[in-house]
Design an enzyme around this catalytic site. Structure first.
Site, PDB file in Angstrom:
ATOM      1  N   LYS A  22      -5.473 -22.072  12.452  1.00 32.18           N
ATOM      2  CA  LYS A  22      -6.593 -21.778  11.535  1.00 32.18           C
ATOM      3  C   LYS A  22      -6.062 -21.173  10.225  1.00 32.18           C
ATOM      4  CE  LYS A  22      -8.776 -17.689  12.085  1.00 32.18           C
ATOM      5  NZ  LYS A  22      -8.724 -16.900  10.849  1.00 32.18           N
ATOM      6  N   ASN A  23      -5.133 -20.233  10.356  1.00 32.22           N
ATOM      7  CA  ASN A  23      -4.658 -19.522   9.162  1.00 32.22           C
ATOM      8  C   ASN A  23      -3.762 -20.382   8.282  1.00 32.22           C
ATOM      9  OD1 ASN A  23      -6.118 -17.355   9.949  1.00 32.22           O
ATOM     10  ND2 ASN A  23      -4.383 -16.043  10.477  1.00 32.22           N
ATOM     11  N   CYS A 118     -14.292  -5.308   5.975  1.00 34.37           N
ATOM     12  CA  CYS A 118     -14.685  -5.856   7.271  1.00 34.37           C
ATOM     13  C   CYS A 118     -14.294  -4.851   8.336  1.00 34.37           C
ATOM     14  CB  CYS A 118     -14.072  -7.221   7.513  1.00 34.37           C
ATOM     15  SG  CYS A 118     -12.317  -7.147   7.784  1.00 34.37           S
ATOM     16  N   ARG A 123      -9.672  -3.974   3.143  1.00 28.97           N
ATOM     17  CA  ARG A 123      -9.144  -5.274   2.721  1.00 28.97           C
ATOM     18  C   ARG A 123      -9.448  -5.626   1.253  1.00 28.97           C
ATOM     19  NH1 ARG A 123      -9.711  -9.459   7.658  1.00 28.97           N
ATOM     20  NH2 ARG A 123      -7.866 -10.330   6.681  1.00 28.97           N
ATOM     21  N   ASP A 306      -2.183  -9.657  14.387  1.00 29.56           N
ATOM     22  CA  ASP A 306      -3.196 -10.508  15.035  1.00 29.56           C
ATOM     23  C   ASP A 306      -3.012 -10.629  16.552  1.00 29.56           C
ATOM     24  OD1 ASP A 306      -4.548 -10.955  12.736  1.00 29.56           O
ATOM     25  OD2 ASP A 306      -3.914 -13.028  12.451  1.00 29.56           O
ATOM     26  N   ARG A 398     -15.209 -18.032  15.449  1.00 31.09           N
ATOM     27  CA  ARG A 398     -14.603 -18.164  14.120  1.00 31.09           C
ATOM     28  C   ARG A 398     -13.166 -18.658  14.227  1.00 31.09           C
ATOM     29  NH1 ARG A 398     -13.935 -12.982  11.656  1.00 31.09           N
ATOM     30  NH2 ARG A 398     -12.575 -14.299  10.444  1.00 31.09           N
TER      31      ARG A 398
END
Ligand code: UD1
Length: 417
Positions: A22-23, A118, A123, A306, A398
């Site tokens: 995804k990233n 968030c 961030r 992560d 997500r």
């Protein structure tokens, strides 16, 4: 609101295909603004990707997706372009900020919503703006939006990031590929996802080199029809490696590039996890004698932030006191109060979590707070006694493609209600 109901203590066994990253896909999708016809393969169809595709459509690009083939074709005919990223799309997915660099570089102006904070931290995007200003952009902040312009185009320059940021490095590369002259950037993030973006841009004729943490960009993009396959999702892979160490008679993880998780493999082996590592697949087995360990999260090639929440679950099963120092985000222990409700023994002091094990986890009703915290609750539920209900699982959707399907196929008992 959807929930996951998980009955724990099932022994898992079988194989799981790891999806594309995804990233990696997010900045590469932003990069399609710079080209006219791009095919991207191995795309994970998770909600963040769908949000990015919606954003591209809002800007004026067209796309066709094939979910079966995990493929998307993006066309930019360079007509009716709206150089805006609205709040409603950027607020649900911070990576929306990544269209700022390419819009500004190609169309010389952009209006992009500030993403805001968030759950895991404030961030800010100051490093993104710092770098774009160095490339000659004029930037104003008004009404929650970044207004950027470069009437005469961006120009190459040399500068150093004061701290390492993945997103800021990506946004800067995406802008610098249209700047006049050479750009040399020091203290860059060098995550595999950034290397994937660079490999993508090389297909458009850009001359980009990485040496240590220095990135040099020389040639401007030439638009042409290209195709690119996204690398495997090393965070999803790391999550299932931990899942296997916790639960599996034997879990085979396929479609992987094991070179992307060298640090994670080393950490798991130190903890006593049994692994059979091959270039394109890894087998992992439930470990009975898990050893304590101390880790700190760091930019690549360090241990990824992560995977911090997921490795914490393995630490609850290790003998002795393990420690995690979270160096990337200031508020990334939101999963801890929920894990404590399941019986975990964890204390937090400043940015360090102290985890005592081994401990018995009980099923409970818990709440997911962000993407990686959510999946750590799933891992905890898989080894907990009885039933766990996880609320607010939209975070999981997500970033994890077919999470329940993949786990159910391996004997997990999970229901979405
Ligand atoms: C990316 C990843 C995210 C991962 C993170 C760190 C994507 C879509 N997301 O997020 O999954 O957890 O890298 O590996 O790829 N910072 C500033 N100013 C800035 C930008 C960042 O102070 O302008 C700070 C952040 O608040 C954070 C640190 O720098 O404390 C690292 O953030 P960054 O590397 O930018 O993370 P993201 O790109 O947002």
């Amino acid at each position: 609101m959807q929930k996951l109901i998980i009955d724990g203590k099932k022994i898992l066994s079988g194989s799981i295909n790891i999806s594309g990253s995804k990233n990696s896909a997010l900045p590469i999708l932003a990069a399609t603004i710079l080209n006219n016809h791009t095919t991207i393969k191995n795309i994970p169809f998770v909600n963040d990707i769908l949000t990015m595709l919606n954003l591209l459509r809002f800007i004026g690009l067209k796309y066709k997706i094939s979910k079966k083939k995990n493929l998307v074709e993006v066309i930019n005919s360079n007509t009716n372009i709206n150089t805006v990223a609205p709040y409603k799309l950027v607020k649900t997915m911070r990576a929306g900020i990544l269209v700022l660099g390419p819009l500004l570089a190609k169309y010389r102006r952009a209006k992009v919503s500030l993403p805001g904070g968030c759950a895991i931290g404030t961030r800010p995007v100051d490093l993104h703006l710092f770098a774009l200003k160095k490339l000659g952009a004029k930037i104003k902040i008004k009404n929650g939006y970044i207004f950027a312009s470069a009437i005469n185009g961006l120009r190459g320059t040399r500068f150093k990031f004061p701290t390492i940021s993945v997103g800021a490095t990506e946004n800067t590369i995406l802008a610098a590929v249209q700047a006049k002259g050479v750009t040399i950037i020091d203290n860059c993030a060098v995550e595999p996802e950034i290397k994937d973006l660079i490999n993508f841009l090389k297909k458009l004729g850009v001359n980009i080199k990485i040496k240590g943490r220095q990135i040099t960009i020389k040639k401007i993009i030439k638009e042409k029809k290209i195709s690119h396959k996204i690398i495997c999702d090393r965070i999803e892979l790391g999550t299932y490696l931990i899942c296997g160490a916790l639960t599996a008679k034997k879990l085979k993880l396929k479609n992987v590039d094991s070179d992307l998780v060298k640090k994670e493999i080393k950490t798991l082996k130190k903890m006593g996890v049994k692994l059979n590592v091959n270039k394109n697949f890894i087998e992992v087995f439930k470990s009975i004698n898990i050893k304590k360990i101390n880790i700190k999260t760091e930019p690549y090639p360090g241990f990824p932030s992560d995977l911090q929440a997921q490795i914490m679950i393995l630490m609850t099963q290790a003998k002795g006191l393990s420690k995690i120092k979270e160096n990337i985000f200031e508020n990334r222990f939101m999963h801890v109060p929920e894990l404590k409700r399941m019986g975990a023994k964890i204390e937090i002091r400043n940015n360090i979590a102290y985890i005592s094990g081994p401990c018995y986890l009980n099923g409970a009703e818990v709440m997911a707070t962000d993407l990686r915290a959510s999946v750590s609750l799933v891992l905890a539920a898989l080894i907990a006694d009885k039933r766990t209900k996880i609320n607010r699982i939209y975070h999981l959707d997500r970033g994890y493609q077919d999470l329940e399907k993949k786990l159910i196929k391996c004997n997990a008992r999970i229901k979405r209600i």
